[in-house]
Design a protein around this motif. Structure first.
Motif, PDB file in Angstrom:
ATOM      1  N   TYR A   5       0.824  -1.197   0.000  1.00  0.00           N
ATOM      2  CA  TYR A   5       0.000   0.000   0.000  1.00  0.00           C
ATOM      3  C   TYR A   5       0.861   1.251   0.000  1.00  0.00           C
ATOM      4  O   TYR A   5       2.021   1.220   0.391  1.00  0.00           O
ATOM      5  CB  TYR A   5      -0.936   0.004   1.216  1.00  0.00           C
ATOM      6  CG  TYR A   5      -1.906  -1.147   1.180  1.00  0.00           C
ATOM      7  CD1 TYR A   5      -3.050  -1.081   0.405  1.00  0.00           C
ATOM      8  CD2 TYR A   5      -1.651  -2.317   1.891  1.00  0.00           C
ATOM      9  CE1 TYR A   5      -3.929  -2.155   0.343  1.00  0.00           C
ATOM     10  CE2 TYR A   5      -2.525  -3.385   1.839  1.00  0.00           C
ATOM     11  CZ  TYR A   5      -3.665  -3.305   1.053  1.00  0.00           C
ATOM     12  OH  TYR A   5      -4.529  -4.368   0.992  1.00  0.00           O
TER      13      TYR A   5
ATOM     14  N   ASN B 285      -5.336   3.092  -2.013  1.00  0.00           N
ATOM     15  CA  ASN B 285      -5.223   1.905  -1.170  1.00  0.00           C
ATOM     16  C   ASN B 285      -6.512   1.090  -1.139  1.00  0.00           C
ATOM     17  O   ASN B 285      -6.463  -0.143  -1.093  1.00  0.00           O
ATOM     18  CB  ASN B 285      -4.772   2.287   0.242  1.00  0.00           C
ATOM     19  CG  ASN B 285      -3.302   2.640   0.286  1.00  0.00           C
ATOM     20  OD1 ASN B 285      -2.537   2.336  -0.631  1.00  0.00           O
ATOM     21  ND2 ASN B 285      -2.891   3.282   1.357  1.00  0.00           N
TER      22      ASN B 285
ATOM     23  N   ARG C  46      -6.610  -2.720  -2.298  1.00  0.00           N
ATOM     24  CA  ARG C  46      -7.155  -3.757  -1.413  1.00  0.00           C
ATOM     25  C   ARG C  46      -8.184  -4.599  -2.150  1.00  0.00           C
ATOM     26  O   ARG C  46      -8.177  -5.827  -2.063  1.00  0.00           O
ATOM     27  CB  ARG C  46      -7.765  -3.111  -0.165  1.00  0.00           C
ATOM     28  CG  ARG C  46      -8.463  -4.066   0.776  1.00  0.00           C
ATOM     29  CD  ARG C  46      -7.507  -4.992   1.450  1.00  0.00           C
ATOM     30  NE  ARG C  46      -8.249  -5.952   2.265  1.00  0.00           N
ATOM     31  CZ  ARG C  46      -7.723  -6.673   3.211  1.00  0.00           C
ATOM     32  NH1 ARG C  46      -6.448  -6.572   3.491  1.00  0.00           N
ATOM     33  NH2 ARG C  46      -8.450  -7.507   3.885  1.00  0.00           N
TER      34      ARG C  46
END
Length: 110
Positions: free
Chosen positions: A41, A60, A64
């Motif tokens: 990240y 991020n 994810r």
């Protein structure tokens, strides 16, 4: 000043501020504002602003989601995908941009 004039000034100011403060990932990396981390990240390198925080949060969240999809398709843990992605992102970071070492220190790629 009429109401129309006030609204015009406010809208013009809003448009200008959005254009002036629009920050892309590439620009943020080139300016040393954000960098890659071993976790897969982005992180804020030094001083943060709401705009930088929003950019990092957005990227991020997308990462994810992608990592979860990859993990599901390959029958593996998300953490394994994150670590591999972090390793690759750090390896591919351009000179002059920042990466975070496992020690927690940010370093500029030479």
């Amino acid at each position: 000043m009429t109401n129309f004039s006030r609204v015009t000034v406010l809208v013009a100011g809003l448009v200008f501020s959005l254009c002036a403060f629009a920050l892309t990932l590439d620009a943020a990396k080139q300016q040393g504002l954000v960098g890659e981390q071993p976790s897969g990240y982005l992180g804020v390198v030094d001083k943060s602003t709401p705009e930088i925080e929003a950019l990092v949060r957005d990227i991020n969240q997308k990462r994810r989601s992608a990592y979860e999809g990859i993990a599901k398709r390959n029958g593996t843990e998300v953490e394994a995908v994150e670590q591999l992605a972090g390793k690759k992102a750090i390896e591919q970071t351009a000179k002059g941009q920042y990466v975070k070492l496992p020690s927690g220190d940010w370093v500029k790629v030479q």
